[in-house]
Scaffold this motif. Structure first.
Motif, PDB file in Angstrom:
ATOM      1  N   TYR A   3      18.722   2.354   4.062  1.00 32.82           N
ATOM      2  CA  TYR A   3      17.684   2.783   3.122  1.00 32.82           C
ATOM      3  C   TYR A   3      16.842   3.918   3.715  1.00 32.82           C
ATOM      4  CZ  TYR A   3      17.945  -0.395  -0.823  1.00 32.82           C
ATOM      5  OH  TYR A   3      18.315  -1.026  -1.969  1.00 32.82           O
ATOM      6  N   ALA A   4      16.153   3.620   4.845  1.00 26.14           N
ATOM      7  CA  ALA A   4      15.255   4.634   5.409  1.00 26.14           C
ATOM      8  C   ALA A   4      16.045   5.792   5.998  1.00 26.14           C
ATOM      9  CB  ALA A   4      14.372   3.994   6.476  1.00 26.14           C
ATOM     10  N   GLY A   5      17.272   5.551   6.420  1.00 21.75           N
ATOM     11  CA  GLY A   5      18.071   6.627   6.974  1.00 21.75           C
ATOM     12  C   GLY A   5      18.857   7.355   5.916  1.00 21.75           C
TER      13      GLY A   5
ATOM     14  N   LEU B 136       0.833  -1.211   0.000  1.00 22.25           N
ATOM     15  CA  LEU B 136       0.000   0.000   0.000  1.00 22.25           C
ATOM     16  C   LEU B 136       0.863   1.254   0.000  1.00 22.25           C
ATOM     17  CD1 LEU B 136      -2.891  -0.957   2.448  1.00 22.25           C
ATOM     18  CD2 LEU B 136      -2.940  -0.795  -0.024  1.00 22.25           C
ATOM     19  N   ALA B 137       1.929   1.263   0.840  1.00 19.05           N
ATOM     20  CA  ALA B 137       2.785   2.452   0.908  1.00 19.05           C
ATOM     21  C   ALA B 137       3.499   2.677  -0.419  1.00 19.05           C
ATOM     22  CB  ALA B 137       3.798   2.293   2.037  1.00 19.05           C
ATOM     23  N   THR B 138       3.899   1.579  -1.095  1.00 23.59           N
ATOM     24  CA  THR B 138       4.567   1.751  -2.391  1.00 23.59           C
ATOM     25  C   THR B 138       3.600   2.287  -3.433  1.00 23.59           C
ATOM     26  OG1 THR B 138       5.914  -0.125  -1.767  1.00 23.59           O
ATOM     27  CG2 THR B 138       6.066   0.603  -4.020  1.00 23.59           C
ATOM     28  N   ILE B 139       2.325   1.834  -3.380  1.00 20.98           N
ATOM     29  CA  ILE B 139       1.332   2.396  -4.308  1.00 20.98           C
ATOM     30  C   ILE B 139       1.167   3.888  -4.051  1.00 20.98           C
ATOM     31  CG2 ILE B 139      -1.125   2.382  -4.884  1.00 20.98           C
ATOM     32  CD1 ILE B 139      -1.096  -0.621  -4.459  1.00 20.98           C
ATOM     33  N   MET B 140       1.149   4.289  -2.759  1.00 21.54           N
ATOM     34  CA  MET B 140       1.054   5.713  -2.454  1.00 21.54           C
ATOM     35  C   MET B 140       2.274   6.465  -2.995  1.00 21.54           C
ATOM     36  SD  MET B 140      -1.766   6.175  -1.001  1.00 21.54           S
ATOM     37  CE  MET B 140      -1.910   7.610   0.039  1.00 21.54           C
ATOM     38  N   VAL B 141       3.483   5.829  -2.920  1.00 18.04           N
ATOM     39  CA  VAL B 141       4.688   6.503  -3.421  1.00 18.04           C
ATOM     40  C   VAL B 141       4.550   6.796  -4.905  1.00 18.04           C
ATOM     41  CG1 VAL B 141       7.139   6.208  -3.898  1.00 18.04           C
ATOM     42  CG2 VAL B 141       6.240   5.529  -1.706  1.00 18.04           C
ATOM     43  N   ILE B 142       4.053   5.818  -5.671  1.00 18.96           N
ATOM     44  CA  ILE B 142       4.072   6.008  -7.126  1.00 18.96           C
ATOM     45  C   ILE B 142       2.908   6.844  -7.620  1.00 18.96           C
ATOM     46  CG2 ILE B 142       5.277   3.826  -7.404  1.00 18.96           C
ATOM     47  CD1 ILE B 142       2.806   2.704  -8.667  1.00 18.96           C
ATOM     48  N   THR B 143       1.974   7.255  -6.720  1.00 20.21           N
ATOM     49  CA  THR B 143       0.866   8.090  -7.192  1.00 20.21           C
ATOM     50  C   THR B 143       0.906   9.502  -6.618  1.00 20.21           C
ATOM     51  OG1 THR B 143      -0.474   7.144  -5.441  1.00 20.21           O
ATOM     52  CG2 THR B 143      -0.722   6.194  -7.614  1.00 20.21           C
ATOM     53  N   ARG B 144       1.894   9.831  -5.785  1.00 18.30           N
ATOM     54  CA  ARG B 144       1.922  11.173  -5.186  1.00 18.30           C
ATOM     55  C   ARG B 144       2.416  12.207  -6.183  1.00 18.30           C
ATOM     56  NH1 ARG B 144      -1.776  11.085  -2.045  1.00 18.30           N
ATOM     57  NH2 ARG B 144      -2.107   9.264  -3.303  1.00 18.30           N
ATOM     58  N   TYR B 145       1.921  13.456  -6.020  1.00 19.93           N
ATOM     59  CA  TYR B 145       2.421  14.552  -6.836  1.00 19.93           C
ATOM     60  C   TYR B 145       3.538  15.296  -6.118  1.00 19.93           C
ATOM     61  CZ  TYR B 145      -1.935  13.730  -9.271  1.00 19.93           C
ATOM     62  OH  TYR B 145      -2.968  13.142  -9.948  1.00 19.93           O
ATOM     63  N   ASN B 146       3.451  15.354  -4.784  1.00 20.23           N
ATOM     64  CA  ASN B 146       4.449  16.077  -4.000  1.00 20.23           C
ATOM     65  C   ASN B 146       5.607  15.146  -3.657  1.00 20.23           C
ATOM     66  OD1 ASN B 146       5.860  17.470  -1.985  1.00 20.23           O
ATOM     67  ND2 ASN B 146       4.023  18.631  -1.468  1.00 20.23           N
TER      68      ASN B 146
ATOM     69  N   LEU C 148       8.128  10.346   2.240  1.00 19.12           N
ATOM     70  CA  LEU C 148       7.676   9.893   3.561  1.00 19.12           C
ATOM     71  C   LEU C 148       6.980   8.534   3.447  1.00 19.12           C
ATOM     72  CD1 LEU C 148       6.458  13.228   5.122  1.00 19.12           C
ATOM     73  CD2 LEU C 148       8.495  11.940   5.647  1.00 19.12           C
ATOM     74  N   TYR C 149       6.167   8.363   2.384  1.00 17.21           N
ATOM     75  CA  TYR C 149       5.561   7.035   2.174  1.00 17.21           C
ATOM     76  C   TYR C 149       6.624   5.991   1.874  1.00 17.21           C
ATOM     77  CZ  TYR C 149       0.705   8.426   2.372  1.00 17.21           C
ATOM     78  OH  TYR C 149      -0.511   8.839   2.808  1.00 17.21           O
ATOM     79  N   LEU C 150       7.696   6.402   1.212  1.00 16.54           N
ATOM     80  CA  LEU C 150       8.783   5.465   0.923  1.00 16.54           C
ATOM     81  C   LEU C 150       9.439   4.983   2.210  1.00 16.54           C
ATOM     82  CD1 LEU C 150      10.317   4.317  -1.564  1.00 16.54           C
ATOM     83  CD2 LEU C 150      11.991   6.088  -1.188  1.00 16.54           C
ATOM     84  N   VAL C 151       9.581   5.899   3.191  1.00 16.58           N
ATOM     85  CA  VAL C 151      10.131   5.494   4.486  1.00 16.58           C
ATOM     86  C   VAL C 151       9.228   4.447   5.135  1.00 16.58           C
ATOM     87  CG1 VAL C 151      10.641   6.297   6.802  1.00 16.58           C
ATOM     88  CG2 VAL C 151      11.382   7.628   4.865  1.00 16.58           C
ATOM     89  N   VAL C 152       7.895   4.670   5.073  1.00 18.82           N
ATOM     90  CA  VAL C 152       6.958   3.692   5.641  1.00 18.82           C
ATOM     91  C   VAL C 152       7.134   2.339   4.957  1.00 18.82           C
ATOM     92  CG1 VAL C 152       4.527   3.131   5.950  1.00 18.82           C
ATOM     93  CG2 VAL C 152       5.305   5.458   6.269  1.00 18.82           C
TER      94      VAL C 152
END
Lengths: 175, 102
Positions: free
Chosen positions: A59-61, A14-24, A30-34
């Motif tokens: 990665y996250a850091g 779900l977080a990766t889907i949010m990453v690839i659909t964000r405009y900002n 931040l979704y990528l960190v999640v």
């Protein structure tokens, strides 16, 4: 452990889907960190605690912070979000998404029809990884060192701002 | 004790990889393309970890550490290239870098 694995993998997808659909860009990061944190939990559930720690630290850091610093250096304004909104429309998604989902379907079919066993729930701790890393894989460690050196030199060379060189005779005329 | 099937781990890796591929194909912003490549590398590493967990050998984790090193080097060089492109073209549009008209 099984429930943990499935919850964490759902969050990762779900977080990766949010990453690839964000405009900002910052929201996407931040979704990528999640997503990376969820994958770290997946690693822990699979019995690789050392790699779970590395995933969070590197990665996250490190990598995400590096990208955030680069975005701060670019000094983007609010118009870039609007620009991204114009670039990323729904009809752009359709072609690539269908083709990639067909490929994903094939991969899922191959994995589902082949005979595979369950993962062993035993931990492979950092000691075993270190013994292997500096035993049979020591040449890989040295090659990684060379790769990182090349990365440092390449990043320095590409990131350097070229100073305008003026000949000393011309300099006097400009004054 | 219930165990995690290998299929589930490999399918998670496949789904994440495909999401990264879609994003690389769809985006025009170079920074988003770099982020998507990170997602794909991470998914490939996940497949290695699943295989290492199946055979209880440290080799999968060793391969993940190599992928991690490569991703770190790649992102540093990639960001330097992005900064350079932004200074030259004043945009993050990957289509703008077509001076050679390829």
């Amino acid at each position: 452990m099984q429930v943990t694995f499935y919850i964490a993998s759902t969050i990762a997808v779900l977080a990766t889907i949010m990453v690839i659909t964000r405009y900002n860009m910052i929201h996407a990061l931040l979704y990528l960190v999640v997503s990376f944190l969820a994958i770290a939990i997946v690693f822990f559930a699979l019995g690789a605690p050392f790699i779970a720690a590395l995933e969070i630290i590197v990665y996250a850091g490190a990598i995400v912070v590096l990208i955030i610093f680069a975005i701060m250096m670019l000094n983007l304004r609010a118009e870039s979000v609007e620009e991204e909104r114009q670039w990323l429309t729904k009809d752009v998604f359709i072609g690539p998404a269908i083709l990639c989902l067909v490929l994903l379907g094939e991969v899922v079919y191959i994995i589902a029809t082949s005979e595979t066993a369950d993962t062993a729930q035993r931990m492979v701790d950092a000691k075993a990884v270190g013994m292997s890393l500096y035993g049979p894989y020591v040449i890989g460690v040295e090659l990684s060192g060379i790769l990182l050196m090349a990365g440092i030199v390449g990043a320095y060379h590409l990131g350097r701002q070229k100073k305008k060189v003026i000949h000393r005779f011309l300099e006097k005329i400009e004054e | 004790m219930n165990t995690i099937p290998v299929e589930a781990g490999l399918m998670l890796a496949g789904i994440l990889f495909v999401l990264g591929t879609i994003s690389v194909l769809v985006r025009r912003n170079i920074i988003f393309m770099l982020i998507s490549v990170e997602i794909m590398l991470n998914a490939a590493g996940l497949a290695f970890i699943v295989a290492g967990s199946r055979w209880v050998q440290p080799d999968g984790q060793v391969m993940f550490i190599f992928i991690l090193t490569m991703a770190a080097a790649e992102v540093s060089v990639g960001l330097a290239l992005i900064l350079q492109i932004y200074h030259q073209l004043k945009t993050l549009d990957s289509d703008a870098a077509n001076k050679m008209k390829g």
